[in-house]
Design a protein around this motif. Structure first.
Motif, PDB file in Angstrom:
ATOM      1  N   PHE A 190      -4.847  -0.041  -0.140  1.00  0.00           N
ATOM      2  CA  PHE A 190      -6.130  -0.799   0.034  1.00  0.00           C
ATOM      3  C   PHE A 190      -5.739  -2.234   0.280  1.00  0.00           C
ATOM      4  N   ILE A 191      -4.291  -2.633  -0.031  1.00  0.00           N
ATOM      5  CA  ILE A 191      -4.152  -3.989   0.584  1.00  0.00           C
ATOM      6  C   ILE A 191      -2.730  -3.829   1.080  1.00  0.00           C
ATOM      7  N   LEU A 192      -2.470  -4.425   2.262  1.00  0.00           N
ATOM      8  CA  LEU A 192      -1.039  -4.506   2.964  1.00  0.00           C
ATOM      9  C   LEU A 192      -0.948  -5.726   3.676  1.00  0.00           C
ATOM     10  N   ASP A 193       0.195  -6.529   3.191  1.00  0.00           N
ATOM     11  CA  ASP A 193       0.341  -7.790   4.030  1.00  0.00           C
ATOM     12  C   ASP A 193       0.954  -7.551   5.290  1.00  0.00           C
ATOM     13  N   SER A 194       0.587  -8.293   6.292  1.00  0.00           N
ATOM     14  CA  SER A 194       0.916  -8.021   7.726  1.00  0.00           C
ATOM     15  C   SER A 194       2.448  -8.106   7.963  1.00  0.00           C
ATOM     16  N   ASP A 195       3.465  -8.511   7.146  1.00  0.00           N
ATOM     17  CA  ASP A 195       4.685  -8.189   7.246  1.00  0.00           C
ATOM     18  C   ASP A 195       5.197  -6.779   6.608  1.00  0.00           C
ATOM     19  N   TYR A 196       4.228  -6.093   6.183  1.00  0.00           N
ATOM     20  CA  TYR A 196       4.639  -4.873   5.424  1.00  0.00           C
ATOM     21  C   TYR A 196       5.542  -4.970   4.614  1.00  0.00           C
ATOM     22  N   ASN A 197       5.367  -6.331   3.676  1.00  0.00           N
ATOM     23  CA  ASN A 197       6.253  -6.578   2.555  1.00  0.00           C
ATOM     24  C   ASN A 197       5.844  -6.211   1.057  1.00  0.00           C
TER      25      ASN A 197
ATOM     26  N   ILE B  90     -13.308   0.985  -3.246  1.00  0.00           N
ATOM     27  CA  ILE B  90     -12.113   0.599  -2.715  1.00  0.00           C
ATOM     28  C   ILE B  90     -12.093   1.238  -1.194  1.00  0.00           C
ATOM     29  N   GLU B  91     -11.726   0.296  -0.257  1.00  0.00           N
ATOM     30  CA  GLU B  91     -11.634   0.760   1.189  1.00  0.00           C
ATOM     31  C   GLU B  91     -10.123   0.635   1.551  1.00  0.00           C
ATOM     32  N   PRO B  92      -9.649   1.707   2.001  1.00  0.00           N
ATOM     33  CA  PRO B  92      -8.256   1.816   2.546  1.00  0.00           C
ATOM     34  C   PRO B  92      -8.037   0.869   3.898  1.00  0.00           C
ATOM     35  N   VAL B  93      -6.848   0.373   3.933  1.00  0.00           N
ATOM     36  CA  VAL B  93      -6.639  -0.446   5.152  1.00  0.00           C
ATOM     37  C   VAL B  93      -7.094   0.264   6.340  1.00  0.00           C
TER      38      VAL B  93
ATOM     39  N   ARG C 104      -2.757  -8.665  -9.875  1.00  0.00           N
ATOM     40  CA  ARG C 104      -3.392  -8.528 -10.961  1.00  0.00           C
ATOM     41  C   ARG C 104      -4.775  -9.002 -10.883  1.00  0.00           C
ATOM     42  N   LYS C 105      -4.805 -10.314 -10.239  1.00  0.00           N
ATOM     43  CA  LYS C 105      -6.129 -11.029 -10.170  1.00  0.00           C
ATOM     44  C   LYS C 105      -7.106  -9.902  -8.983  1.00  0.00           C
ATOM     45  N   THR C 106      -6.502  -9.379  -7.963  1.00  0.00           N
ATOM     46  CA  THR C 106      -7.176  -8.476  -7.158  1.00  0.00           C
ATOM     47  C   THR C 106      -7.602  -7.261  -7.862  1.00  0.00           C
ATOM     48  N   ALA C 107      -6.610  -6.630  -8.590  1.00  0.00           N
ATOM     49  CA  ALA C 107      -7.065  -5.666  -9.017  1.00  0.00           C
ATOM     50  C   ALA C 107      -8.021  -5.545  -9.899  1.00  0.00           C
ATOM     51  N   ARG C 108      -8.098  -6.729 -10.825  1.00  0.00           N
ATOM     52  CA  ARG C 108      -9.132  -6.777 -11.926  1.00  0.00           C
ATOM     53  C   ARG C 108     -10.353  -6.919 -10.938  1.00  0.00           C
ATOM     54  N   GLU C 109     -10.268  -7.720  -9.741  1.00  0.00           N
ATOM     55  CA  GLU C 109     -11.842  -7.997  -9.148  1.00  0.00           C
ATOM     56  C   GLU C 109     -12.138  -6.530  -8.299  1.00  0.00           C
ATOM     57  N   GLN C 110     -11.089  -5.619  -8.334  1.00  0.00           N
ATOM     58  CA  GLN C 110     -11.611  -4.465  -7.723  1.00  0.00           C
ATOM     59  C   GLN C 110     -11.834  -3.446  -8.871  1.00  0.00           C
ATOM     60  N   GLY C 111     -11.834  -3.696 -10.122  1.00  0.00           N
ATOM     61  CA  GLY C 111     -12.448  -2.941 -11.350  1.00  0.00           C
ATOM     62  C   GLY C 111     -11.263  -2.139 -11.815  1.00  0.00           C
ATOM     63  N   PHE C 112     -10.039  -2.338 -11.752  1.00  0.00           N
ATOM     64  CA  PHE C 112      -9.107  -1.743 -12.374  1.00  0.00           C
ATOM     65  C   PHE C 112      -9.075  -2.436 -13.827  1.00  0.00           C
TER      66      PHE C 112
ATOM     67  N   ARG D 126      -9.546   4.998 -10.379  1.00  0.00           N
ATOM     68  CA  ARG D 126      -9.110   3.692 -10.926  1.00  0.00           C
ATOM     69  C   ARG D 126      -7.803   3.881 -11.781  1.00  0.00           C
ATOM     70  N   ASP D 127      -7.590   5.186 -12.166  1.00  0.00           N
ATOM     71  CA  ASP D 127      -6.550   5.221 -13.038  1.00  0.00           C
ATOM     72  C   ASP D 127      -5.144   5.550 -12.652  1.00  0.00           C
ATOM     73  N   TYR D 128      -4.986   5.183 -11.232  1.00  0.00           N
ATOM     74  CA  TYR D 128      -3.955   5.013 -10.491  1.00  0.00           C
ATOM     75  C   TYR D 128      -3.953   3.827  -9.837  1.00  0.00           C
ATOM     76  N   LEU D 129      -2.639   2.872 -10.033  1.00  0.00           N
ATOM     77  CA  LEU D 129      -2.385   1.968  -9.314  1.00  0.00           C
ATOM     78  C   LEU D 129      -1.121   1.324  -9.316  1.00  0.00           C
ATOM     79  N   TRP D 130      -0.609   0.871  -8.087  1.00  0.00           N
ATOM     80  CA  TRP D 130       0.917   0.455  -8.039  1.00  0.00           C
ATOM     81  C   TRP D 130       0.878  -0.597  -7.001  1.00  0.00           C
ATOM     82  N   LEU D 131       1.895  -1.633  -7.301  1.00  0.00           N
ATOM     83  CA  LEU D 131       2.202  -2.781  -6.714  1.00  0.00           C
ATOM     84  C   LEU D 131       3.673  -2.475  -6.032  1.00  0.00           C
TER      85      LEU D 131
END
Length: 181
Positions: A116-123, A25-28, A153-161, A132-137
């Motif tokens: 680890f993911i942040l949209d450009s508008d900060y929304n 997992i890479e932080p922004v 959900r798709k991205t989280a699964r791809e990242q191994g959550f 990986r026991d901790y995850l929030w949207l």
């Protein structure tokens, strides 16, 4: 033990954890705390004892003059019929990418807060802890469209959550009266 004490005890226990990163997992690399401050609504989470039974969860971030962040987490306890609040303090992890902070709700004990993911508008933001026991949207709005939730959900699964314990948070108390009450 009442829910308030359990909430605080659980927060303390989790924050005595690690300030590392989950493998892979890479932080922004860029996180403008001035733009990140304000209220974020918890849209989905991997459920934990420190948030169990809480709905309408929000996180408020205030930037301090020294560059640290004051954190106020708030959620409604359905069991107790009242709001729960926990105040904390976050700082960037020295030498780490901007999206890697450490947060403490109790004294000198810190745990990772990894955007680890942040949209450009900060929304919307995807946040994890030291594993990986901790995850929030998180979202700037108490509601998101189905595509946003599906993409998360798709991205989280791809990242191994493991999303077996993922819950979508009831935000009805944070909606306008005509929609949520």
């Amino acid at each position: 033990m009442n829910h308030s004490r359990l909430f605080l005890l659980s927060v303390v226990m989790i924050l005595t954890g690690c300030t590392g990163l989950p493998d892979g997992i890479e932080p922004v690399s860029e996180l403008d705390l001035e733009r990140y401050k304000g209220t974020w609504y918890e849209i989905a989470r991997l459920d934990h004892s420190f948030e169990e039974g809480l709905s309408s969860v929000t996180a408020d971030y205030a930037l301090n003059p020294d560059g640290s962040v004051t954190v106020t987490n708030r959620g409604y306890s359905d069991e107790e019929g009242k709001w729960q609040e926990a105040d904390g303090h976050a700082v960037p992890v020295e030498g780490a990418p901007a999206g890697h902070l450490k947060v403490s709700f109790f004294g000198p004990f810190y745990a990772s807060y990894v955007v680890f993911i942040l949209d450009s508008d900060y929304n919307t933001a995807y946040v994890t802890g030291y594993n990986r026991d901790y995850l929030w949207l998180l979202s700037r709005s108490p509601e998101v469209d189905e595509k946003t939730l599906d993409d998360f959900r798709k991205t989280a699964r791809e990242q191994g959550f493991d999303l077996g314990e993922l819950i979508v948070v009831d935000q009805s108390r944070n909606l306008p009266a005509s929609k949520g009450n």
